[in-house]
Scaffold this active site. Structure first.
Site, mmCIF file in Angstrom:
data_model
loop_
_atom_site.group_PDB
_atom_site.id
_atom_site.type_symbol
_atom_site.label_atom_id
_atom_site.label_comp_id
_atom_site.label_asym_id
_atom_site.label_seq_id
_atom_site.Cartn_x
_atom_site.Cartn_y
_atom_site.Cartn_z
ATOM 1 N N GLY A 1 -35.872 28.823 12.773
ATOM 2 C CA GLY A 1 -34.432 28.525 12.034
ATOM 3 C C GLY A 1 -34.647 27.088 11.885
ATOM 4 O O GLY A 1 -34.303 26.464 10.669
ATOM 5 N N GLU B 1 -28.944 22.963 17.158
ATOM 6 C CA GLU B 1 -29.700 21.951 17.316
ATOM 7 C C GLU B 1 -29.044 20.502 17.894
ATOM 8 O O GLU B 1 -29.832 19.927 18.530
ATOM 9 C CB GLU B 1 -30.518 21.553 16.077
ATOM 10 C CG GLU B 1 -31.163 22.828 15.525
ATOM 11 C CD GLU B 1 -32.111 23.745 16.263
ATOM 12 O OE1 GLU B 1 -32.913 23.147 17.325
ATOM 13 O OE2 GLU B 1 -32.035 25.001 16.184
HETATM 14 N N1 BAL Z 1 -36.345 25.299 20.062
HETATM 15 C C1 BAL Z 1 -36.613 26.171 19.081
HETATM 16 C C2 BAL Z 1 -35.512 26.327 18.009
HETATM 17 C C3 BAL Z 1 -34.282 26.507 18.696
HETATM 18 O O1 BAL Z 1 -34.184 27.356 19.384
HETATM 19 O O2 BAL Z 1 -33.387 25.493 18.268
HETATM 20 ZN ZN ZN Z 2 -32.583 26.384 20.631
#
Ligand code: BAL
Ligand code: ZN
Length: 876
Positions: free
Chosen positions: A258, A295
């Site tokens: 994503g 994020e």
């Molecule tokens: N760290 C991979 C993508 C997400 O979980 O934000």
């Molecule tokens: Zn994540």
């Protein structure tokens, strides 16, 4: 392929103090120069660097070029002897971004360069200690053709830029925060920028930049607004402030996940950035808000405090999902968000946990780490984090978070470290919580009650099992409950013995009982009448509840429980009982019925004018097919998908007929001529309206509404809902609408994905032929993950009619597509193959057909380790 185990974790022998990277960009021959300063930490002098898909150009140690015999090179690593305490290595590698269809490491998307390094993509850029506990300071110089790469981006702050000879230019980025290489990012290309800014609580200005292709500049407002809201929310709720002067988000069309939380430079699947009302549905808007938040929140939970090794993935993902759930809940409706999350968990995580890929939220081993970015690690992980908040209260949870950052900022840590912070900040022993991390499977809690009218006591007995047995380490399960009077809807008062008071206390939404043993009981004293039990309020633990509730009790709870989750859950339980009865009826050749209890609950919810509109919509929605399948499997029944399809067809039709007038009245009331707004009320209106439309579409007299709504073209939510409602029909008008839609939107990839997905989930008799034609379509590309998922992913997961076609042709089709895709992008292929993992749930004929496709896949002998791991575990 090799299996990696948590028990084999060893700390680093070498640290990398600093990394100085130079990229000389070229579509097929990018040269990477990597200057690393090492410090040896143990007696071990052998240094083994990870590296895959690389052409090694040269290695230099402390200024001296090494010869072939000075190091040992394999397809996965490079080993050399380094007895020095401190030394510098300069490694030059050549890579081919254009040929990289795996989309890991450095690759090209729509003519731009971008990277994806989590989990282990950095090793395909250069030789490195590619593990999350290797933290270092990164400086990155990017050199590229000026015409083709107007922007040159990496993590941190831009410290230098300028022109070079031959039409090239360069930029140097320095990240002041130590980080593991999985958070490294580079983006270059001709992108446009949308700018904004945010003023932090401590009065610093942060520049916010969204980089997109020029034709998407009009679709960035929502993502920008979401980012600002996330930054503010994290300051207010957790006291967490952003730590760089610039925050960049880049939208790319070809992306395996994503989005990715690279420090200061997030790379996003464009699906989670771009939206305007004409092109995106409410679900898309909500997805963007929550992924942007997710994020952003990783900046603290993941980046500032990261994972020691990949077995700790839930430390950052479970926690960050929990945080984004709380954020969405505050932005929209807490009750609706909670129900939607529980639906997701039950429909996708519960089956995963009951299948061959079942693993604890802290997996103990893996063959391919990318296979463990799962619903279990993410969503069940978030539920486990929520348990801490339920047990400690919001303030207690916050104290734990504060201590976690005080102790571990700048470090790579474990789930035990998180738990200890929660425990120490609240002076509690939480060691039993460990049992949630190491045991797979969905626990079941069986509750029985006994009322003694003479003594006015209500005895509640609780029993926990895991995978059908009581051999597990007992889990600490918070049971939030209340007891309601059957006569006047109010909560009944009761008292507790002194001993019980230590196990059961008041909570915001009822009582909190901490179940810690396999079997335990609780006696409520002074209970005036035998009440109705409102159990696991707010879904206080990720369990299956086994409670022999009478249907009268369920109708009552479904009509007036003040806890929205239990109210919804009660009506779902009535629906589920009705669905299961009907599955049995079909299989025994009996007539199906709409149960009077379920009908009563539907009626009272439809008539309740005080009920939140989104909750009303959820209340009148049948449980997902996958939840029914889960329930049938739990009862030990094999699934015949033809029966399930017949049952859903009957139920939708019958509900539509019985409640036609209320559905129509609500549908008409919900119409609005106002411009699209993304807010709680407007979303709820559309949600309820479109649920009603879906029912009405089953009735010949009401079918015109679909066309009318489609023709209005008000916004994508409504247009798409009209097309969804048309899905079961094999008709000329449906085809004409789909053709219109294609002509209007074939220039917009994200909308075109919807067009593909809609047809890949077609439920008409031509479902199978249709999907076969989709992969032949000129706009279908195996190299684009969104497109592959919208056809092949949707077909396997959401097309019961086509995928589970009794001929087995659906299975054969998907398996052959997996083989093709696996050669191009193993990570995506491994997701597409996952519906096969559930093969043991189906009837014997289907089982054999699914298994034979899995066997063919294994026997092909050419599987990537991603697909191999899933297929081989499924066949065990
Ligand atoms: N760290 C991979 C993508 C997400 O979980 O934000
Ligand atoms: Zn994540």
């Amino acid at each position: 392929p090799k299996e990696i185990f948590l028990k084999d974790y060893r700390p680093l022998d070498f640290e990398i103090e600093s990394v100085d990277l130079t990229f000389e960009l070229d579509p097929s021959e990018t040269l990477v120069t990597n200057r690393m300063k090492f410090v040896r930490k143990t007696d071990q002098s052998q240094l083994k660097l990870d590296g895959e898909h690389l052409v090694l150009v040269s290695i230099e140690k402390d200024g001296k070029i090494l010869d072939q015999e000075d190091f040992y090179l394999t397809e996965t690593d490079l080993t050399l002897n380094c007895p020095e305490q401190q030394f510098e290595l300069v490694v030059k590698t050549r890579i081919n971004p254009e040929a990289n269809t795996r989309l890991e490491g450095l690759y090209r998307s729509s003519g731009n360069y971008c990277t994806q390094c989590e989990a282990e993509g950095f090793r395909t850029i250069t030789y490195y200690l590619d593990r999350p506990d290797c933290l270092s300071y990164f400086t990155t110089k990017i050199i590229g053709d000026e015409c083709e790469n107007k922007v040159l981006l990496s993590n941190g702050n831009l410290i230098e830029f300028g022109e070079l000879e031959g039409g090239k230019h360069f930029a140097v980025w320095e990240d002041p925060h130590k980080k593991p290489c999985y958070l490294f990012a580079l983006v270059a290309g001709n992108l446009e920028v949308v700018e904004g800014h945010f003023e932090t609580k401590d009065s610093r200005r942060v520049d916010l930049r969204l980089y997109v292709q020029e034709n998407n500049l009009d679709k960035c407002d929502h993502a920008m607004a979401s980012l600002k809201k996330s930054m503010k929310w994290d300051e207010e709720r957790f006291g967490l402030i952003y730590d760089l002067d610039v925050y960049m988000v880049v939208a790319v069309d070809d992306f395996n996940m994503g989005a990715m939380e690279n420090k200061g430079l997030n790379v996003f699947n464009s699906k989670f950035v771009l939206a305007k009302p004409e092109t995106a549905t409410d679900v898309d808007f909500e997805g963007i808000e929550s992924v942007i938040a997710h994020e952003y929140f990783h900046n603290w939970t993941g980046n500032r405090v990261t994972c020691r090794d990949w077995f700790q993935l839930t430390l950052k993902e479970g926690l960050t999902i929990f945080r984004d759930q709380e954020f969405t809940s505050d932005m929209l409706s807490p009750a609706v968000k909670r129900i939607e999350d529980v639906k997701r968990l039950r429909s996708f995580q519960f089956p995963e946990d009951a299948g061959p890929m079942s693993h604890p939220i802290q997996p103990q081993s893996y063959i391919e780490m990318n296979n463990f970015y799962t619903m279990t690690v993410y969503e069940k992980g978030a539920e486990v984090v929520r348990l801490y908040q339920t047990l400690l209260g919001r303030d207690g949870f916050r104290k734990g978070m504060d201590l976690y950052f005080d102790r571990f900022d700048g470090q790579a840590v474990t789930v035990e470290d998180f738990r200890n912070a929660m425990a120490d900040a609240n002076q509690r022993d939480l060691s039993q919580m460990h049992h949630w991390y190491i045991q797979p499977g969905t626990p079941k809690v069986t509750v029985t009650k006994q009322y003694d009218a003479g003594n006015k006591t209500l005895s509640l007995s609780f029993k926990q099992t895991l995978n059908g047995k009581q051999e597990h380490l007992p889990l600490l399960i918070p049971v939030v409950f209340d007891v309601l009077s059957p006569s006047n809807e109010a909560a009944l008062s009761f008292s507790l013995s002194e001993v019980d008071q230590s196990r059961c206390s008041r909570a915001d939404n009822g009582w909190l009982f901490e179940l810690t043993k396999h079997d335990e009981s609780l006696v409520l004293q002074g209970v005036e009448e035998e009440g109705y039990l409102s159990l696991f309020r707010g879904f206080s633990a990720p369990i299956l509840l086994d409670y022999a509730c009478t249907q009268d009790e369920l109708v009552a709870l479904a009509s007036y429980d003040s806890d929205s989750f239990v109210r919804w859950e009660s009506i779902q339980t009535l629906a589920l009982m009705n669905l299961i009865e009907n599955v049995q009826a079909v299989e025994d050749n009996r007539e199906m019925v709409l149960s009077e209890y379920y009908a009563k609950a539907l009626e009272s919810n439809l008539a309740d004018t005080s009920l939140d509109l989104a909750l009303k919509s959820l209340a009148i929605t049948l449980p997902d097919e996958s939840y029914l399948q889960e329930a049938l499997s739990d009862k030990g029944m094999l699934i015949n998908t033809d029966s399930i399809l017949a049952v859903y067809g009957y139920m939708k039709q019958t509900i539509a007929e019985k409640f036609e007038s209320s559905l129509l009245a609500i549908y008409q009331q919900m119409q609005s001529s106002e411009a699209y707004r993304y807010d709680k009320d407007a979303i709820a209106h559309r949600m309820l309206k479109n649920r009603c439309l879906n029912y009405l579409s089953k009735l010949p007299a009401q079918q015109d509404w679909m066309q009318t709504q489609f023709d209005q073209q008000s916004n994508m939510t409504d247009v798409f809902a009209a097309l969804e409602a048309m899905k079961p029909y094999d008709s000329v008008w449906k085809k004409a609408n789909l053709a219109d839609f294609y002509h209007k939107w074939n220039h917009d990839d994200l909308v075109l994905d919807k067009w593909f997905a809609l047809q890949a989930s077609d439920q008409s008799d031509s479902a199978l032929d249709l999907v076969k034609s989709l992969v032949e379509h000129a706009d279908f590309h195996y190299t684009n993950p969104n497109r592959a998922r919208s056809v092949l992913g949707v077909f396997g997961r959401m097309n019961m009619k086509g995928f589970h076609h009794a001929s087995g042709e659906g299975y054969a089709f998907l398996a052959s597509e997996v083989l093709k895709l696996d050669k191009i992008n193993p990570q995506v292929a491994a997701r597409i193959v996952s519906p096969f993992t559930q093969w043991k749930r189906y009837d014997v004929a289907r089982q054999e057909k699914m298994k034979s496709q899995l066997t063919k896949l294994i026997e092909s002998g050419s599987l990537s380790k991603d697909v191999y791991e899933i297929v081989s575990k499924s066949l065990k």
